[in-house]
Scaffold this motif. Structure first.
Motif, PDB file in Angstrom:
ATOM      1  N   PHE A  83     -10.436  -1.509  -6.653  1.00 40.85           N
ATOM      2  CA  PHE A  83      -9.377  -0.975  -5.783  1.00 40.85           C
ATOM      3  C   PHE A  83      -8.310  -0.267  -6.616  1.00 40.85           C
ATOM      4  CE2 PHE A  83      -5.315  -1.314  -3.575  1.00 40.85           C
ATOM      5  CZ  PHE A  83      -5.630  -0.854  -2.315  1.00 40.85           C
ATOM      6  N   ASN A  84      -7.934  -0.872  -7.719  1.00 41.97           N
ATOM      7  CA  ASN A  84      -6.921  -0.274  -8.589  1.00 41.97           C
ATOM      8  C   ASN A  84      -7.456   0.952  -9.329  1.00 41.97           C
ATOM      9  OD1 ASN A  84      -4.289  -2.087  -8.729  1.00 41.97           O
ATOM     10  ND2 ASN A  84      -6.029  -3.465  -8.499  1.00 41.97           N
ATOM     11  N   PHE A  85      -8.681   0.875  -9.816  1.00 42.73           N
ATOM     12  CA  PHE A  85      -9.260   2.017 -10.527  1.00 42.73           C
ATOM     13  C   PHE A  85      -9.341   3.232  -9.602  1.00 42.73           C
ATOM     14  CE2 PHE A  85     -11.954  -1.127 -13.243  1.00 42.73           C
ATOM     15  CZ  PHE A  85     -10.809  -1.500 -13.934  1.00 42.73           C
ATOM     16  N   MET A  86      -9.666   3.006  -8.325  1.00 45.44           N
ATOM     17  CA  MET A  86      -9.768   4.119  -7.381  1.00 45.44           C
ATOM     18  C   MET A  86      -8.432   4.825  -7.199  1.00 45.44           C
ATOM     19  SD  MET A  86     -12.394   3.312  -4.274  1.00 45.44           S
ATOM     20  CE  MET A  86     -11.759   1.722  -3.793  1.00 45.44           C
ATOM     21  N   HIS A  87      -7.347   4.119  -7.505  1.00 52.95           N
ATOM     22  CA  HIS A  87      -6.028   4.726  -7.367  1.00 52.95           C
ATOM     23  C   HIS A  87      -5.439   5.130  -8.709  1.00 52.95           C
ATOM     24  CE1 HIS A  87      -6.513   2.725  -3.442  1.00 52.95           C
ATOM     25  NE2 HIS A  87      -5.982   3.859  -3.055  1.00 52.95           N
ATOM     26  N   GLY A  88      -6.317   5.177  -9.721  1.00 52.17           N
ATOM     27  CA  GLY A  88      -5.918   5.735 -11.007  1.00 52.17           C
ATOM     28  C   GLY A  88      -4.975   4.873 -11.815  1.00 52.17           C
ATOM     29  N   ILE A  89      -5.009   3.565 -11.617  1.00 52.56           N
ATOM     30  CA  ILE A  89      -4.089   2.686 -12.348  1.00 52.56           C
ATOM     31  C   ILE A  89      -4.844   1.507 -12.957  1.00 52.56           C
ATOM     32  CG2 ILE A  89      -2.100   3.321 -10.936  1.00 52.56           C
ATOM     33  CD1 ILE A  89      -2.427   0.643  -9.473  1.00 52.56           C
ATOM     34  N   CYS A  90      -4.168   0.843 -13.875  1.00 52.75           N
ATOM     35  CA  CYS A  90      -4.639  -0.412 -14.480  1.00 52.75           C
ATOM     36  C   CYS A  90      -5.856  -0.235 -15.389  1.00 52.75           C
ATOM     37  CB  CYS A  90      -4.947  -1.470 -13.405  1.00 52.75           C
ATOM     38  SG  CYS A  90      -3.525  -1.880 -12.378  1.00 52.75           S
ATOM     39  N   LEU A 107       0.797  -1.222   0.000  1.00 50.82           N
ATOM     40  CA  LEU A 107       0.000   0.000   0.000  1.00 50.82           C
ATOM     41  C   LEU A 107       0.830   1.274   0.000  1.00 50.82           C
ATOM     42  CD1 LEU A 107      -2.881  -0.922   2.485  1.00 50.82           C
ATOM     43  CD2 LEU A 107      -2.904  -0.922   0.002  1.00 50.82           C
ATOM     44  N   ASP A 108       2.139   1.150   0.004  1.00 47.54           N
ATOM     45  CA  ASP A 108       2.970   2.356   0.046  1.00 47.54           C
ATOM     46  C   ASP A 108       2.627   3.321  -1.073  1.00 47.54           C
ATOM     47  OD1 ASP A 108       4.347   2.056   2.337  1.00 47.54           O
ATOM     48  OD2 ASP A 108       6.179   1.245   1.438  1.00 47.54           O
ATOM     49  N   TRP A 109       2.415   2.788  -2.264  1.00 47.57           N
ATOM     50  CA  TRP A 109       2.097   3.661  -3.395  1.00 47.57           C
ATOM     51  C   TRP A 109       0.773   4.387  -3.189  1.00 47.57           C
ATOM     52  CZ3 TRP A 109      -2.453   2.302  -5.715  1.00 47.57           C
ATOM     53  CH2 TRP A 109      -2.913   1.000  -5.484  1.00 47.57           C
ATOM     54  N   ALA A 110      -0.162   3.735  -2.505  1.00 48.66           N
ATOM     55  CA  ALA A 110      -1.475   4.342  -2.301  1.00 48.66           C
ATOM     56  C   ALA A 110      -1.414   5.493  -1.305  1.00 48.66           C
ATOM     57  CB  ALA A 110      -2.464   3.287  -1.811  1.00 48.66           C
ATOM     58  N   PHE A 111      -0.429   5.467  -0.423  1.00 46.49           N
ATOM     59  CA  PHE A 111      -0.315   6.506   0.593  1.00 46.49           C
ATOM     60  C   PHE A 111       0.720   7.559   0.228  1.00 46.49           C
ATOM     61  CE2 PHE A 111      -2.324   3.152   3.026  1.00 46.49           C
ATOM     62  CZ  PHE A 111      -3.260   3.878   3.742  1.00 46.49           C
ATOM     63  N   GLY A 112       1.156   7.550  -1.026  1.00 50.73           N
ATOM     64  CA  GLY A 112       2.221   8.469  -1.413  1.00 50.73           C
ATOM     65  C   GLY A 112       1.900   9.928  -1.169  1.00 50.73           C
ATOM     66  N   THR A 113       0.608  10.307  -1.328  1.00 50.20           N
ATOM     67  CA  THR A 113       0.244  11.715  -1.168  1.00 50.20           C
ATOM     68  C   THR A 113      -0.413  11.995   0.179  1.00 50.20           C
ATOM     69  OG1 THR A 113      -1.884  11.294  -2.231  1.00 50.20           O
ATOM     70  CG2 THR A 113      -0.071  11.999  -3.653  1.00 50.20           C
ATOM     71  N   MET A 114      -0.441  11.025   1.053  1.00 44.57           N
ATOM     72  CA  MET A 114      -1.068  11.240   2.361  1.00 44.57           C
ATOM     73  C   MET A 114      -0.202  12.134   3.240  1.00 44.57           C
ATOM     74  SD  MET A 114      -2.701   7.635   3.573  1.00 44.57           S
ATOM     75  CE  MET A 114      -3.779   8.343   4.807  1.00 44.57           C
ATOM     76  N   GLY A 115      -0.868  12.961   4.036  1.00 49.10           N
ATOM     77  CA  GLY A 115      -0.153  13.766   5.009  1.00 49.10           C
ATOM     78  C   GLY A 115       0.293  12.925   6.187  1.00 49.10           C
TER      79      GLY A 115
END
Length: 759
Positions: free
Chosen positions: A613-620, A151-159
């Motif tokens: 799950f992937n679509f929500m993160h703008g990939i695949c 999940l690291d990539w999913a939290f890349g923009t998290m504060g």
């Protein structure tokens, strides 16, 4: 603190905010001068358990169980050298303790060291701890943290705060896993023994559980309940049971009250009995509850209190089950009317531990995050559903069927009262589907009162949500909406009687997204007669909507047939068969059905959820749909640019004469300038506007400019809105020519972007 009525939410609903039912009931009782105290025993149990002392007791209990069990196992070996090493076996069932639980027990001191600080952080009282948590050398980590690498990539923009909340949530879930394995297999943060309440046609299993000794969680619950009962000393203890996950704790609590406070009457109401217990016949239930009420609770509860006070006979109760002559009797005094929404009072959140709820971030889903993070005051814009036609919904029950909106002014009055009471200006309107016209009026009223609030709600994706209405809602503080796209297939949407098409949903979600309002879609698979082709085509529609950026969040639910929906009442009309017509003596709502013409829906579950799950993160987006499934699926028949093309179609520019014209942009500074063209002088009006981010100027002919400055003042949001026909007539009365030419000109289009709304 003594009161006539004690209103209880049993464990567990939400960790971040109170479930609102008890606050609604307390607000109503206030209007009647009936004293009451409310408690959310769910958050109280969690805070007691997840504390240094609570974990100390937990670890001691687990180790005590392990020691006792190990001694028993050791004694069964002739050769002491063959004894099982300590902490290898768990106490409850004798099976091997997992490596994960062994790790948590070995790190006991680290959990005791950190738990109080983590809970304070999640309560918003210790925000600087986020830096330490994010250092990833502070919290002990067990199996839940294994997902972090993925999940690291999913939290890349998290504060920092958000990432720390997620890490702290994983930490709590690790402890929860230990509790489930070693102490109580039914434990869960937002549900407790939920399986016992789901489709429980018979009361036997739940009744059997209630004859067992207290679990560790029961002991904590009952200890808190005893303290509160001693403080409140009520005549009536009312349990609000919204979900199956509250049912066991409600029965366990009522059982304790009946034994140790025999003079206190017990009652149950809420979403679970309203949908599940309408055909209740098992008299054993009344060993725990003297009364069970259905649907809106205000009038039935008032009748119940009058009955307890000796002012009303048992046969004069309203929508209430009671034990009469040894048998359960349903009593409904139709002469006693329900209360109008204007008369039920403002929800009252006093008595609840509002500063002690904890915000968690469990999964990377924007809308689910809103449900579990932050304190929300909960209100309802309207009772019931203004649409009330969806065939999968319980539209035969009053909570859907009886539609009654609350006046916008009264609703915003209640918002202001709650802000003053709770200190929170965030609102979740928990409507089945908030009516667009009422949402518009609420937004205007918020703007008129110059309130700073944040709010979100559930809607239908209907065409009333124009671009202008969405921008107005955003201006009033709306940050998110959720709505049912359901099965993204026009044939099935028609069968559902949703009243929308996929194209319409796409345009509406585009309007919300462009206004800066997050959109969550409820998605459904497995509706009767749904084919594999329709499931894949539905997934393709969803993929395209995420790809073009008009959806930000979604969740797939598998269709469930319920007894009070049109599908459940008339299954033959939908091509399915009930597996059984037998009605149980306890809970009756979920119906097992056979769909001979549809696909095997269960096998699609994992692929649908993984792709989303992937679509929500703008990939695949470029993955073939086949890649999400481990079995052969049909190729989609949806054109690859279907959604894109739908969004290119122009909206209808026709404006109804009754449309409201509202200006939210403030008073302009007007100046006059002379321009020379071909030797002739022309006097123009120059109007300068200032909004929060920038200033801009428009120029018009002098007469038009003077008229516009005046009309903007009349159309100001603080005044009564102008009708479009009035606007046009005013222009013509001023002796000006060609209204349409002005209305569709660049200066007016600029104002449309900066707060001139046609509603």
């Amino acid at each position: 603190m003594s009161a006539k009525v004690f209103i209880i939410t049993p464990p567990f609903t939400q960790l971040n905010t109170p479930y609102p039912a008890t606050a609604y009931i307390k607000g109503f009782l206030n209007t009647k001068g009936i004293t009451s105290v409310q408690a959310d025993l769910g958050i109280e149990v969690i805070l007691k358990l997840f504390s240094k002392q609570g974990l100390t007791n937990l670890f001691n209990r687990i180790e005590s169980n392990l020691t006792i069990n190990n001694q028993h196992l050791t004694a069964s070996f002739d050769d002491p050298s063959e004894a099982i090493p300590p902490l290898l076996w768990r106490g409850a069932g004798g099976e091997a303790l997992s490596t994960n639980s062994q790790r948590i027990l070995a790190l006991k001191n680290e959990y005791l060291k950190t738990i109080d600080a983590v809970i304070l952080f999640l309560q918003g009282k210790n925000p600087t701890l986020s830096h330490l948590i994010c250092s990833e050398n502070f919290l002990p980590e067990a199996s839940r943290f294994a997902q972090l690498e993925e999940l690291d990539w999913a939290f890349g923009t998290m504060g920092v705060q958000d990432k720390a909340k997620h890490l702290a949530t994983l930490y709590l879930e690790d402890i929860s896993d230990l509790i489930v394995e070693c102490i109580d297999p039914h434990f869960g943060f937002s549900r407790y023994a939920e399986r016992l309440g789901r489709s429980a046609n018979s009361f036997d299993e739940l009744y059997g559980m209630l004859q067992q000794p207290f679990t560790y969680i029961d002991e904590i619950l009952i200890g808190l309940l005893y303290e509160r009962m001693e403080e409140v000393n009520p005549q009536l203890a009312c349990f609000s049971v919204p979900f199956p996950g509250n049912l066991y704790a409600a029965f366990r609590s009522a059982q304790y009250i009946k034994k140790h406070f025999p003079g206190v009457k017990t009652a149950m109401g809420g979403g679970f009995p309203n949908t599940e217990l309408r055909s209740l016949t098992d008299a054993r239930v009344m060993d725990f509850f003297d009364f069970i009420t259905l649907d809106d609770g205000e009038a039935p509860l008032e009748c119940l209190i009058e009955h307890i006070d000796g002012m009303r006979d048992v046969n004069q109760l309203k929508r209430t089950f009671a034990l009469v002559d040894g048998a359960i009797k349903y009593i409904d005094n139709s002469g006693c009317r329900d209360y109008k929404q204007a008369d039920v009072g403002t929800p009252d959140y006093s008595d609840l531990l509002l500063d002690s709820y904890i915000s968690v971030i469990e999964i990377v889903n924007p809308m689910h995050r809103m449900w579990s993070d932050g304190r929300w005051n909960k209100l309802t814009m309207a009772h019931g559903c203004y649409w009330g036609k969806c065939t999968f919904c319980d539209i035969s029950l009053d909570y859907i069927k009886v539609y009654e909106p609350v006046a916008a002014r009264l609703l915003v009055d209640r918002m202001e009262e709650l802000i003053a009471q709770t200190g929170q200006n965030g609102f979740h309107f928990v409507d089945e589907a908030a009516p667009p016209a009422l949402m518009r009026e609420v937004a205007l009223e918020i703007l008129r009162r110059n309130l700073a609030v944040t709010w979100w709600t559930n809607i239908r994706f209907e065409k009333s949500f124009s671009a202008d209405l969405c921008r107005l809602l955003k201006l009033s503080g709306c940050i998110a909406v959720s709505g049912g796209l359901e099965v993204a297939s026009d044939r099935l949407l028609d069968l559902i009687q949703k009243g929308v098409t996929v194209a319409q949903v796409a345009r509406v979600t585009r309007n919300f997204t462009e206004a800066g309002i997050m959109v969550h879609a409820y998605l459904m698979y497995g509706f009767p007669t749904q084919t594999a082709q329709e499931t894949i085509d539905s997934l393709e529609m969803v993929r395209q909507m995420f790809e073009v950026g008009i959806l930000q969040s979604g969740f797939w639910h598998q269709f469930a047939m319920t007894a009070h929906s049109p599908v459940g009442m008339y299954p033959e009309q939908f091509g399915v068969l009930k597996e059984t017509d037998a009605i149980g003596s306890f809970a009756n709502n979920d119906i097992v059905h056979v769909d001979k013409s549809g696909a095997n829906h269960d096998k699609f579950s994992f692929g649908l959820k993984k792709s989303l799950f992937n679509f929500m993160h703008g990939i695949c987006f470029d993955y073939p749909l086949q890649d999400w499934f481990e079995f052969k699926v049909p190729k989609t028949k949806v054109e690859p640019d279907f959604i894109y093309n739908v969004l290119q179609e122009d909206d209808n520019f026709t404006i109804k004469p009754t449309a409201k014209i509202v200006w939210t942009g403030g008073k302009p500074y007007t100046d006059f300038v002379v321009k020379t063209k071909k030797g002739r002088n022309f006097e123009n009006a120059q109007l300068t506007f200032h909004d929060k981010r920038e200033s801009f100027t428009i120029q018009l002919e002098k007469g038009q400019g003077i008229w516009l400055a005046d009309i903007l003042q009349k159309a100001d949001v603080t005044n009564k809105a102008l009708g479009f026909a009035q606007l046009k007539q005013s222009y013509e009365d001023a002796g000006l020519d060609d209204f349409e030419l002005l209305w569709y000109s660049k200066p007016i289009n600029t104002l449309r972007e900066f707060g001139l709304f046609v509603l």
